[in-house]
Design an enzyme around this catalytic site. Structure first.
Site, PDB file in Angstrom:
ATOM      1  CB  SER A 136       0.736 -12.360   3.874  1.00  0.00           C
ATOM      2  OG  SER A 136       0.856 -10.949   3.816  1.00  0.00           O
ATOM      3  CG  ASN A 168      -0.082  -0.445   9.442  1.00  0.00           C
ATOM      4  OD1 ASN A 168      -1.184  -0.873   9.781  1.00  0.00           O
ATOM      5  ND2 ASN A 168       0.508  -0.809   8.328  1.00  0.00           N
ATOM      6  CE  LYS A 196      -4.869  -1.096   3.499  1.00  0.00           C
ATOM      7  NZ  LYS A 196      -4.265  -1.936   2.462  1.00  0.00           N
TER       8      LYS A 196
END
Length: 300
Positions: free
Chosen positions: A10, A189, A181
């Site tokens: 992606s 996640n 991040k």
């Protein structure tokens, strides 16, 4: 500028679609099937109900020679070893490499690359690969980039020339840029992957939210975060802005793929071990995700 992109997931497809508007881009894919489809159909970018197509040259990964001015490495962290071995086999080390992996487990690998300019990035966009040549841009944001080592000249050229709708932002401190991040990924996640929920459910469900807060408190203690309240607000904002998104770790588990848990939670466990700090929540989540990776066909 000639840009090579290794990895056509992606993020690789997203970068290729946008950067090809201003640069000569070649994308390197893992399978010959994907190479053929991109060469036949281009890369289709879907965004806010609109669709554009970019004609981009695709080649298999083993055809990469490192001749581009800049090569963007957009593979998963656990796939990096193959790329590192490829770099060692090249007659000349590529001059400029930009790594876009989640987590921070890959930083020690970057130290092994000699005589080159190495940049790292933190991608905050949301993207979904629909098929081998189609990607949906479902969360507009920025890509933060920084110098890991070397000369930043070409990185500045990339930033200044990138399309306005796909901005890159320079950061002086690569470590804290990636750390910010990492914290987001370490909270969102694994929880969404185990609970099998979209990002927004972590703050909509009061009980999930309690788990999120507890996990963040443990991670911030292990990593000695200074701006704990600001970082926590960022996690909440991301959950709101990507409420309908499924995290990359959840999508990996649903597709019976390996996850990047070693680069994310594994890094935090290493830090806890160095500092002799307990990490029961992080450790349990790490083992749960690793257990999921072992089981095939049970990720409904």
């Amino acid at each position: 500028m000639k840009v090579g992109i290794i990895g056509a997931g992606s993020i690789g497809l997203l970068f290729a679609a946008y950067l090809s508007r201003v640069f000569e881009v070649t994308i390197y894919t893992r399978t010959h099937e994907q190479t053929e489809e991109i060469n036949n159909y281009g890369i289709v970018l879907k965004k806010q109900g609109e669709q554009t197509k970019s004609i981009i040259k695709a080649l298999p990964m083993n055809a990469w020679k490192g001749h581009e001015d800049l090569t963007i490495i957009a593979v998963k962290q656990y796939q990096l070893q193959t790329i590192m071995e490829k770099i060692k086999e090249l007659p000349t080390v590529p001059g400029n490499l930009l790594f876009l992996q989640n987590g921070m487990g890959h930083l020690k690998q970057l130290d092994c690359i000699p005589l080159t300019n190495i940049f790292v990035g933190s991608v905050e966009h949301g993207a979904l690969k629909e098929n081998r040549y189609t990607v949906t841009h479902n969360g507009e944001a920025v890509t933060k980039v920084a110098v890991f080592k070397g000369d930043p000249t070409l990185l500045f050229e990339l930033i200044s020339s990138a399309p306005l709708e796909f901005p890159l932002v320079f950061k002086e401190d690569y470590y804290n840029t990636l750390l910010s991040k990492l914290v987001v990924n370490a909270v969102i996640n694994p929880l969404t992957a185990i609970l099998k929920v979209e990002n927004g459910e972590l703050i909509k469900n009061q009980y999930y939210f309690k788990v999120l807060k507890n996990l963040y408190a443990e991670i911030s203690f292990i990593l000695n975060l200074d701006n704990t309240e600001e970082q926590f607000r960022q996690i909440i904002t991301i959950c709101k802005n990507t409420s309908a998104n499924r995290s990359s770790m959840l999508k990996d588990i649903e597709a019976d793929r390996m996850t990047e848990v070693d680069a994310i939670l594994g890094f935090i466990l290493d830090e806890a071990d160095k500092k002799n700090r307990k990490a029961p929540q992080v450790e349990n989540l790490y083992y749960l995700i690793k257990g999921k990776e072992m089981i095939k066909g049970e990720y409904a």
